[in-house]
Each structure stands twice: as C-alpha cells, then as structure tokens.
Design a protein around this motif. Structure first.
Motif, PDB file in Angstrom:
ATOM      1  N   ALA A  27     -23.131 -40.172 -22.925  1.00 33.36           N
ATOM      2  CA  ALA A  27     -22.106 -41.099 -22.478  1.00 33.36           C
ATOM      3  C   ALA A  27     -21.417 -40.524 -21.250  1.00 33.36           C
ATOM      4  O   ALA A  27     -21.237 -39.317 -21.125  1.00 33.36           O
ATOM      5  N   CYS A  28     -21.037 -41.400 -20.345  1.00 29.66           N
ATOM      6  CA  CYS A  28     -20.331 -41.002 -19.126  1.00 29.66           C
ATOM      7  C   CYS A  28     -19.033 -40.302 -19.510  1.00 29.66           C
ATOM      8  O   CYS A  28     -18.294 -40.766 -20.370  1.00 29.66           O
ATOM      9  N   LEU A  29     -18.771 -39.179 -18.855  1.00 29.22           N
ATOM     10  CA  LEU A  29     -17.574 -38.386 -19.168  1.00 29.22           C
ATOM     11  C   LEU A  29     -16.297 -39.184 -18.971  1.00 29.22           C
ATOM     12  O   LEU A  29     -15.306 -38.954 -19.632  1.00 29.22           O
ATOM     13  N   LEU A  30     -16.330 -40.107 -18.018  1.00 30.48           N
ATOM     14  CA  LEU A  30     -15.088 -40.774 -17.654  1.00 30.48           C
ATOM     15  C   LEU A  30     -14.902 -42.106 -18.351  1.00 30.48           C
ATOM     16  O   LEU A  30     -13.818 -42.422 -18.819  1.00 30.48           O
ATOM     17  N   CYS A  31     -15.976 -42.928 -18.408  1.00 29.07           N
ATOM     18  CA  CYS A  31     -15.763 -44.271 -18.927  1.00 29.07           C
ATOM     19  C   CYS A  31     -16.518 -44.509 -20.230  1.00 29.07           C
ATOM     20  O   CYS A  31     -16.344 -45.537 -20.858  1.00 29.07           O
ATOM     21  N   GLY A  32     -17.372 -43.563 -20.643  1.00 30.02           N
ATOM     22  CA  GLY A  32     -18.054 -43.715 -21.917  1.00 30.02           C
ATOM     23  C   GLY A  32     -19.270 -44.614 -21.866  1.00 30.02           C
ATOM     24  O   GLY A  32     -19.957 -44.785 -22.861  1.00 30.02           O
ATOM     25  N   ARG A  33     -19.550 -45.222 -20.691  1.00 29.32           N
ATOM     26  CA  ARG A  33     -20.768 -46.022 -20.596  1.00 29.32           C
ATOM     27  C   ARG A  33     -21.977 -45.096 -20.534  1.00 29.32           C
ATOM     28  O   ARG A  33     -21.840 -43.886 -20.385  1.00 29.32           O
ATOM     29  N   GLN A  34     -23.137 -45.713 -20.598  1.00 32.50           N
ATOM     30  CA  GLN A  34     -24.347 -44.901 -20.626  1.00 32.50           C
ATOM     31  C   GLN A  34     -24.534 -44.142 -19.308  1.00 32.50           C
ATOM     32  O   GLN A  34     -24.424 -44.723 -18.228  1.00 32.50           O
ATOM     33  N   ALA A  35     -24.796 -42.872 -19.417  1.00 29.65           N
ATOM     34  CA  ALA A  35     -24.920 -42.057 -18.217  1.00 29.65           C
ATOM     35  C   ALA A  35     -26.251 -42.332 -17.524  1.00 29.65           C
ATOM     36  O   ALA A  35     -27.224 -42.730 -18.158  1.00 29.65           O
ATOM     37  N   SER A 101      -9.537 -43.708  -6.984  1.00 38.85           N
ATOM     38  CA  SER A 101     -10.290 -43.345  -8.184  1.00 38.85           C
ATOM     39  C   SER A 101     -10.233 -41.841  -8.421  1.00 38.85           C
ATOM     40  O   SER A 101     -10.141 -41.386  -9.564  1.00 38.85           O
ATOM     41  N   MET A 102     -10.254 -41.064  -7.332  1.00 41.01           N
ATOM     42  CA  MET A 102     -10.154 -39.610  -7.519  1.00 41.01           C
ATOM     43  C   MET A 102      -8.766 -39.239  -8.045  1.00 41.01           C
ATOM     44  O   MET A 102      -8.611 -38.310  -8.823  1.00 41.01           O
ATOM     45  N   ARG A 103      -7.777 -39.997  -7.599  1.00 41.00           N
ATOM     46  CA  ARG A 103      -6.423 -39.772  -8.102  1.00 41.00           C
ATOM     47  C   ARG A 103      -6.392 -39.981  -9.611  1.00 41.00           C
ATOM     48  O   ARG A 103      -5.805 -39.194 -10.359  1.00 41.00           O
ATOM     49  N   ALA A 104      -7.092 -41.044 -10.053  1.00 43.70           N
ATOM     50  CA  ALA A 104      -7.127 -41.335 -11.490  1.00 43.70           C
ATOM     51  C   ALA A 104      -7.856 -40.217 -12.243  1.00 43.70           C
ATOM     52  O   ALA A 104      -7.427 -39.799 -13.323  1.00 43.70           O
ATOM     53  N   TRP A 105      -8.931 -39.722 -11.646  1.00 47.72           N
ATOM     54  CA  TRP A 105      -9.684 -38.643 -12.314  1.00 47.72           C
ATOM     55  C   TRP A 105      -8.813 -37.411 -12.464  1.00 47.72           C
ATOM     56  O   TRP A 105      -8.756 -36.789 -13.518  1.00 47.72           O
TER      57      TRP A 105
END
Lengths: 339, 757
Positions: A27-35, A101-105
C-alpha cells in the motif's frame, strides 16, 4: 478416478493455499492506495525506488532537476543568495520544491508524527546526494580530460563507495531540547542517520540549539535572519569528534594502495566506475586524494535539514561548525525541500 | 517522557506509584506522614515509608512497574509474607521492562536490541528465570550486585528539604487538582490534550507547580476517580484457551484499542527508549508508550430527575436550564408504571422489547411530552419502545446500587452482559424520519440530568444536525465536535460528534445515539467500534440507528438477543417502492457494444416523462464517464451528468441535479446515503456486482419516493444475473412493507402496487 486428476486437484488446491499466503501488493505510504513501480519515463530522472508509493503520489513529487542558483540550488535565479554575499556553507542542494503537496507530506511527518514516512524522506535525498557528489567531482577535477570522464560517469548511478569517499561526515540541524521532547524525534537527524547508514558515512552530533525559538514557519525573512544570530553552538565533545574523524579519514586516505594509481581514467573508466573492481579502493574516488593532509586537507561535511527557506538556518549551523575547530571545514547543505 | 517509581508502605501494606514530578509526590507523602503523626501520635509504629528507585525510567515502564507491583501486592495480601518490599519493586521494574521490550513491533533489529539492552541493564539475567519463578535467589543476588539499586528515603528529609513543609502543597494546588479531575470526568485524553482542555477551561497552574503536578496530585488523591496510565501499554491477552492457560502480554493502544499491527516502534527522544506509538489513531494525536493517557473517572449516573449529581461537581455542565427540567418533569412513578407494565407482559429485563408491548404500556405515560414532536404513529411506537428501554435501564442501574461507577471494576462477564443489554436497535426504513425520533430520547435523557451524545459518521451530517438540535432544545448546552471544531474542549448536555471524536471520551454519556452504524467509517474499523462501545456510562443506554443493520446485528435480532424496534414505514405513510428487476447486460458490455437495450431506454424514457429525476448507480468510477456518453447518445433528450468521489465539482453537480438542471445523474455509491431529491427514480446497473451488498442496494433503492407528493418512485435492479444480494434486498423491503400494513401504518387507500416489468 485417475491419479492424474487427483494430482490436478491437489495442485490446484495447493496453489490456492499458496495464493492465500502470498503478500498482497504494497500500500502507498501516504494514501494507502495500491503502490506502483516507477514508470519508464521516470527511469532517467529522480525517483523513489524502495518505498511503496502509488502512481498519483509518485507523480506529485516536484523534483528539482534543473537548478538556476549555484549557491542554494533553487530552480529560479535567487536574489537571497546575491543579497547575503558569502555564506558559511559552500553550496546547498534540495530534493524537491516545497509546494502544497510537499507541505502536506512534511506536516504529516514532522507535526503529526507519522514516523513511517521517515525512510521515504531519506530516500528522496538519495538522488540529490548522487548529483551533488557528481557535481563536486566535476568541479574539483582539474584536468579537463578527467572531468569529461567524471561527467560521463555522473550521468549514471555513482557507486555508494564513491559517495562515501567524497564526504567525510554528515551533520544535521539540531532542534531545541524542549521541541525534541515534545516531538520525540529530530527529523533532520533521522534523515541524516538513514542516509549515513545507506552510504556508510559517519553521522555526527556536532551542534546544539542554544535558544528555543518559535516555529520558523510564519515569520518574515528579516525576523528569521535576526533570530538565527548565535542560535547554534557546538555540542559537547564536538571538537574531539571532529578531530577523531579527521584522523580516521586521513588514515583511510593514505591506505596501502596509492589512490592516484588505483583509478586512472581511461577509455574504459566508466565501466570501472559503475562496478569498482577489487583494487579500486573507495578512497580512489576522492578527487583530491593523496594531497598532503597534515593541515591543508579540509574536512568535507554534509549538513542535512528538512527545508531551506532563506538559508539562514544552514548559514548559522555552518558558521557554528566552522567555529568548532580551527582547521578548515567545507560544508555543503543538503535539504529535503527548497521553499 | 521519563518517570520514576516508588513505593509507599504503611505498616504491612504498601503500594507503588509512578510519577513524572517526584518533587510533588515527595511533598504529598511528607504531608500525609505529618497528618498521620498528628492524628495517631508520634511513634505509633506504622509510619509511612518510601522506597524510591533512583533512576528514571521510560514513563511506560515506570507506570507498568507500579501496576505490576500493586497487582502483586493484592495477591500477596492473601498469600502471606514473601520476599521483601525492595525486591518486589525490583522485580516489578524488571518485569515491566521485559514486557515493553518483548515485542518488536515493526522495529528494525537494532531498535529491538536497544530496548532489550535496556532490560539487560536492569538484570535480565534473572528476568527469564525469575518470571518462571525458579530463580528467586538469583534475583536477590542480582539486586545485591547493585544492578537494581533502590534507595530508602525519608519523605521530607532528602533531597529537597523545604519540600517537606506541610504547606508546600498548598490549597491552590489542591483546588486545581480537584477542579481538573472534575473537568476530566468521562474523558480519555492524551497528556497534551488534557492540558489543552484545562487551559481552555480557565484553570491556572498554581505557583511554581506545572500541569503535571496538578494531574499527579489528582491521581494521588484519586479525585473523581482520575487515573494516569501509559497511552500504549502491554495488556494481558487472554483470547483463546491456550492463552488463558499461559497469558501473554501484548502491546496495545489504550486509547483506541489497536493491537500490534497498528503500533510502530521508533527510537524516541522523549524517553530515550525504542518506544511504540499507535498509527491507527495518529490523526487524533500521538499515543505513545512513554506518553500519558489521562482517564477521567466515569460520569456518575444521574440519580434523580433534578440532575443534581453531575452539576455540582462540574462547573461547565451547570448551565442546565431550570425551565427544561420543570417543563418536562417525568415523574418517577411513570417510570415504575412502565416497568411494571412491561414485566406483566412477560418481557424479561434483558430480553427483546417488542415495540407493540412497550407501546401499550408506555403510551399513556409518555403521551404528553411526545406530542410536541409531531411523530407519525410508527415513529411514535418505536420511540416509546426505545424510551421504555432506556428508562428501565436507568431504573435498574439505580436499584442495583447508587453509584455503580465508583465501585470496583466489575468482573469481565458482568461487564460483557451489561454491554449486551444496553444496546437498542432502531431499525427504521430509509426516509422514516430518524432524526425526529431521537429528539424525545434526548429530551428524556436531559430531563433525568443525563448527557446525550449523537454520533454520526460524516461531518456534514453533524453540521446539518446542529441547528436542528439547537432549535429543538434552546435551553440546553449543545457541543458540536468534529475535526477542527472550536468547541473541542467544551462539554454540553447534548454532544454532536463525528465518530472519531468518540476516542476522546470514556464513560461520559447516559444516552448514546449511534447513527448509521453500518456506514463507511465504522465498516471494518474496530477502533471506532471500540470507541463507540466505551463512551456510554455503566448504567447508560446506547441506541443504534440504521436502515440496514449489519448481518451480525440482524442475527442478534432474530435470536431475540438484541432489544429493538422497527419503523417499517416512511414518515409519509406510503410503502417503500419495491424494486423491479430488469435483465440488462453488464455496463462494460454495453459500453463495448455501444448499444443500450430497449427495455432500459424505455424505462428511462417513462421516468423522464413522468417528470422524475433519475439516479443511475454504477459499480466503479471508471464506468461513469463511458456510461454518460452512451446515455447521451441514446436520444433521451435530457441533461445528463456523472459524478464520483474523484469529481472535483461534485457539490455543484449534485446541486444542479437537485435543481433539476440535470435530469439524470450517473454516480457511484457515494450518493447511496443521506441524499434526498424529491421525485426521483433509481436505476442500479450491474446490481449483481460484488460492490453492491444487500444493505447498499436497500440504501440506493431508498433514494426513490421520499417526498410526500411523489411517494411511489420507481426502482430498477438492472443486471445480467440475479444475485443473492438482490434477493435479500427485495425481501427486506417487502418484509418492511408487510409489517407496515399489518400494523396499520399505511394510509388506508394506498395498497402497495406492484408494477410488472
């Protein structure tokens, strides 16, 4: 019922069982969707290789590929560097532009404390470090012929040994004790530690923050600059650590095989560069290796931080580092984002 | 954070405490000692003695050690004398370290090692063996060798002499601690959250003491039952028979109940250990093994209709309007009558309340206050049943002990029985008017001095409910909680909250109303279920609202284990539209062949001609675009649009659909719930697909015929095959219609008409 049919059933059954046991797609580290693995167009550019990211998040990373300010690695021409004049660091590079988006990360990692993002942040520094090393090799090379070879090599992946040979140590920007206690970690230290482990470069706690300042975000340029005055100081034993580092590096450099002869660039040099043979010691990658090192050889340190905004933090730290010892130190900034 | 462990002994009894402000504990116990001296006369022999472990520990280890020590003490009192106090403390500390270090949760190997080394320094040589109870002598030797050093301190003598003075604690600190504990009742807050709440409430830290001292003093004095514990701690795992024989300890987040899968160990600069934090509830702040979780005592049960109990101790909650209490006084004799009536009808105390029985009994008693809400007969019957259930629970709680909250924790099986018997399912069909039905319940809870919570999955529902509740209860304090709500630290008589906010409460509400228990955030999230499970006070009631209860609840209903009432009819008293089944190929095939079957276009055309708005539901987001294109090409002459969760202009698209600028809307399950568009028909394509289960189908079908002026909307299940889910959905809808007819809820001249297609 035939034996073949039984076997078929058994096989089918065992396959199904195995399928149950197989790990699903990460799973994607950030959004949980499939990597998803990096696409072919990304192969030539910076990308994240090991940490699982989905396509959307992968494409959201605004890598800094072309820079326009030699000093701070910005994508545009930078009035700050012109205004500041000489900085205490040589130059600095960043991995990404600091967009929304980088700010959010960064907020998720630094303020919300999602420490699982740590390896991602560290990995994002790797392509920059690669490029920084290549750039350094190119700039330090005096013979034009060798410089051309180095430039050719630098277009590809530099071996980890080359990177380790180029940098003597990694320092990081400290946070105040109160902030450290509240947050539980120092993001710059964590990134530095992972990077150091990856390339085998020693990571040194050299600096402390003397005052507890308010958060840097939401401050004007002038107040940042004023705040940074004498904000950093040498950590206890910093001088000794540096001295020990200097000794160990000098010893490694004057190893048994003379480095100058170990790596002589020729037509086949790029191959050797990609896969250094057994006789190519890491020190061979150091362009100025073998120079008389009693006093003149400067220590080359990386200084890691999360964001470069005005450069005042890096400048303050670099200044403090240079005050630690009277021997020459070269400091290069490496930050995750360039605001 | 790091903390210290110490023990205090009086005579033969001793207890252990952990603290982050040792100065305060020393002052406190010095004072206690003085007080005892004064009352008992000097030299009476049972003076307070303290043993302090002189090194600080990661806070989690310190708290666990204290807990272990106290547990062991309880056992020892029965078993008689054993090893000395010093060694018992040493063992507890070592065991605490072992438990916290034992599990490497997502840890890199060296972190695990670091943690184990920490335990080793404390004498792990004897840990494994000592745990087995085989090498007690070895343990003593280890201590003797100075690995676990304990230092005996006279309270008040060292190391800060002036602390021993009797007035060192001072009245302001004591008052602050009591006020803080009262404010924290019913709360489960992380350290920094608790401080934010107290600061917000206007409490000041007295003198040189900080918030930690206030909280610690509250815990020492057990003000309002306040407790401090580690936010992530090793808990006994007794699941399964094997575990019961040899219990294991697993790290668990004490706030959200998540286990090791959700925990991550990192090197923590705050405690210097490899400490675990919880990733599941990270959005609500970081719960970590070295961080405090402040557990306020449960809100005491409302014991009288005056509601004086909680008001006295809680300055925030005292804004209770007297006029409400007066206007809605519900005599306790009514309550008794109701219970008697139910008992006489043979309804067991823990049995299922059938709406009919309760309504007969309670109607007379509850009639007057219920009139105010203008409920339909079906709504009223179900509400009365729920009311009767709720009041009976309260009566039971009162009769079984004045304040069950303050007594010792009940055995697990009793707690489980209490949990099972406090839920009431209000199974109301889509469009039944659930919101109106919760008003009388809230009213009854308030009248008895209780607090009510309405939890709904979505933030927009909370925001929409807020003005309605405020209008219905103008005198009550209403607190609305959602991510970033300005009222975050306030407390009202009525609390509206998104489900995640429930994590910040424990044992706080007499009445908990959980809306759409089967919907998205709950669905498959044990954390939210755990939170919703915990917010109720021990004597309280939980009302579950749903149009499509999950299968597990339906099973409980069938077995008669779950009290419930059904509302089988919509507020307009017309039956639910029954779905017609159309054989239509899968959407993919349609898009591929670029052709729509005639029976589908005919049905669509009929709907458009009768002036209906058309919902077309599909399984996947990627089907939306192609299907809209296909429908546009079909010559239906109507404005069409598609939307999904990925659509940025979703709000505008839905708005256009509501205003009839768009007549046909292709969408995914995002519009399955909570959307009311008057005069609408529903087409569900790929109705046999895996993403549409029975409840999803019932919810989508529930979009049709909601308005009183067009109660007979049309619903079509379009699919190449008929699935079990479709059958179940149709059966559910038919059953509800039958029930409505049998109970006489339907408007007389309106028999459910079957359309043949």
């Amino acid at each position: 019922m035939s034996a073949g049919r039984w076997r078929g059933w058994l096989e089918q059954g065992s396959n199904r069982l195995l399928a149950l046991l197989a790990p699903g797609p990460a799973a994607c580290l950030l959004c949980g969707r499939q990597a998803a693995a990096p696409g072919p167009q990304e192969a030539q550019q910076s990308h994240v290789r090991r940490q699982p990211l989905c396509r959307g998040c992968r494409e959201a990373i605004p890598w800094i590929e072309a820079i326009n300010c030699y000093c701070c690695g910005r994508t545009i021409r930078c009035p700050d560097c012109v205004r500041r004049g000489g900085a205490a660091f040589v130059w600095s590079r960043s991995a990404v532009r600091y967009d929304a988006s980088m700010r959010a990360w960064l907020a998720a990692y630094k303020y919300r404390g999602e420490e699982r993002l740590e390896p991602l942040f560290a990995e994002m520094l790797e392509p920059v470090l690669q490029r920084m090393t290549a750039e350094l090799l190119r700039r330090l090379e005096t013979s034009p012929k060798r410089a051309a070879v180095v430039a050719d090599v630098a277009g590809r992946q530099l071996p980890a040994a080359a990177i380790a040979a180029c940098w003597d140590g990694i320092a990081y920007v400290p946070v105040s004790t109160a902030r450290l206690r509240e947050r539980g970690f120092n993001q710059a230290q964590r990134m530095a530690a992972l990077l150091g482990r990856r390339y085998g470069i020693p990571v040194l706690p050299l600096l402390v923050r003397t005052r507890h300042t308010l958060k840097q975000s939401g401050k004007s340029r002038w107040s940042r600059l004023r705040d940074m005055q004498a904000l950093f100081d040498a950590a206890p034993e910093a001088g000794e650590r540096l001295a020990r580092l200097r000794q160990s590096r000098a010893k490694a450099r004057q190893g048994p095989d003379s480095p100058r002869t170990a790596w002589r660039p020729g037509p086949d040099a790029p191959h050797a560069a990609r896969r250094p043979g057994p006789d190519a010691s890491p020190a061979a990658w150091r362009p100025d290796a073998g120079e008389p090192s009693a006093k003149g050889q400067p220590l080359r340190l990386l200084l890691v931080d999360d964001i470069y905004t005005t450069g005042s933090t890096l400048d303050g730290c670099a200044d403090a580092l240079r005050r630690i010892s009277d021997l020459p130190i070269e400091i290069y900034g490496l930050t995750w984002a360039r605001a | 954070m790091r903390g210290w462990v110490y023990t205090v002994a009086r005579g033969a009894e001793s207890e252990a405490w952990a603290t982050v402000v040792p100065k305060l504990d020393q002052a406190y116990w010095a004072q206690q000692r003085e007080l005892r001296r004064e009352s008992a006369g000097a030299g009476s022999g049972d003076e307070l003695r303290m043993l302090v472990y002189e090194h600080s520990l990661p806070l989690g280890a310190a708290l666990t050690a204290a807990e272990l020590y106290n547990d062991a003490e309880q056992g020892r009192r029965h078993a008689g004398a054993g090893i000395g106090q010093q060694e018992r403390l040493a063992r507890s500390i070592a065991e605490a370290q072992r438990r916290l270090a034992a599990e490497g949760v997502g840890a890199v190997a060296d972190l695990r090692r670091a943690s184990r080394d920490g335990a080793a320094r404390l004498g792990s040589g004897y840990l494994g063996a000592g745990h087995q109870g085989a090498a007690a002598t070895g343990a003593a030797e280890t201590i003797a060798a100075g690995i676990v050093r304990l230092r005996y301190t006279e309270p008040g003598s060292a190391p800060v002499p002036e602390i021993g003075r009797r007035d060192a604690l001072g009245e302001p600190l004591r008052q602050a601690a009591e006020a803080a504990a009262a404010l924290l009742r019913g709360r489960a807050l992380l350290h920094e959250e608790a401080i934010a709440l107290l600061t917000n409430a206007g409490i000041a830290t007295p003198g040189s003491w900080g918030w930690d001292a206030v909280l610690q003093l509250a815990a020492l004095q057990r003000c309002s039952g306040l407790r401090l514990c580690a936010a992530v701690a090793a808990q006994e795992d007794a699941r399964g028979w094997l575990r019961r024989l040899r219990p294991q300890h697993r790290l668990q987040c004490r706030r959200c109940g998540s286990g090791r899968e959700q925990l991550r160990r990192t090197r923590c600069a705050a405690c210097g250990d490899a400490c675990a934090y919880c990733e599941a509830c990270l959005n609500m702040g970081k719960a970590r093994a070295c961080g405090l979780l402040v557990l306020g005592g449960a809100v005491p049960a409302a014991s009288s209709s005056q509601g004086a109990v909680s008001g006295a101790s809680d300055s925030l909650g005292s804004g209770r309007g007297a006029s409400i209490t007066d206007a809605l006084v519900f005599e306790s004799s009514d309550l008794n009558r109701m219970s008697e009536a139910r008992a006489s009808h043979g309804v067991a105390a823990f049995g299922a309340a059938s709406g009919a029985v309760a309504s007969v009994a309670a109607e007379a008693a509850a009639d007057a206050p219920l009139q105010r809400w203008g409920l339909s007969p079906a709504q009223r019957a179900a509400t009365v049943a729920a009311l009767a259930f709720m009041l009976e629970r309260q009566a039971l709680a009162l009769s079984s002990g004045a304040a069950p909250v303050l007594s010792a924790p009940s055995p697990a099986f009793l707690a489980a029985r209490d949990r099972a018997s406090r839920d009431f399912l209000l199974w109301a069909v889509t469009g039944a008017g659930k919101t109106e039905m919760i008003f009388p319940l809230i009213e009854a809870a308030l009248r008895r001095g209780g607090r009510a919570l309405v939890a709904t999955p979505r933030r927009d529902v909370v925001l929409e409910l807020d003005p309605r509740i405020r209008k219905a209860f103008p005198e009550a304090r209403v607190t609305t909680l959602y991510g970033g709500s300005p009222q975050r630290w306030e407390r009202g008589q009525i609390t509206l909250a998104t489900t995640h906010q429930l994590l910040r409460f424990a044992g706080a509400f007499e009445l908990v109303i959980v809306d759409e228990l089967d919907a998205f955030p709950y669905h498959g999230d044990p954390m939210l279920h755990a939170a919703a499970d915990r917010v109720c006070t021990p004597g309280g009631t939980r009302i579950l609202l749903s149009a499509t209860p999950p299968p597990s609840l339906q099973r409980e209903v069938r077995k008669g284990r779950l009290a419930h009432a059904r509302v089988p009819v919509r507020y307009h008293r017309h039956p639910l539209p029954e779905p017609a089944v159309l054989a239509v190929p899968a959407v993919r095939a349609l898009c591929k062949e670029r052709r729509l079957p005639r029976r589908l276009t005919t049905a669509l055309r009929e709907s458009l001609e009768r002036g209906a708005q058309i919902f077309v539901f599909v399984q996947r987001i990627r089907d939306v675009g192609p299907l809209v294109a296909l429908l546009r090409a079909a010559g239906l002459q109507a404005a069409m649009a598609g939307t999904s969760s990925k659509d940025e202009a979703r709000t505008e698209t839905v708005q256009a659909f509501r205003q009839r600028a768009v007549r046909l809307l292709v969408t995914t399950t995002i519009l399955e719930r909570g959307v009311t568009v008057p005069r609408s028909d529903v087409f569900i394509l790929d109705a046999d697909g895996p993403l549409f289960d029975a409840s999803s189908l019932v919810q989508m079908a529930g979009r049709a015929g909601r308005a009183a002026d067009d109660p007979h909307g049309r619903v079509y299940f379009c699919s190449p095959a008929r699935s079990r889910a479709q059958h179940a959905a149709i059966r559910q809808i038919r059953e509800m219609n039958k029930l409505a007819k049998r109970r006489g809820y339907l408007i007389a001249d309106d028999a459910p008409q079957r359309r043949k297609k």
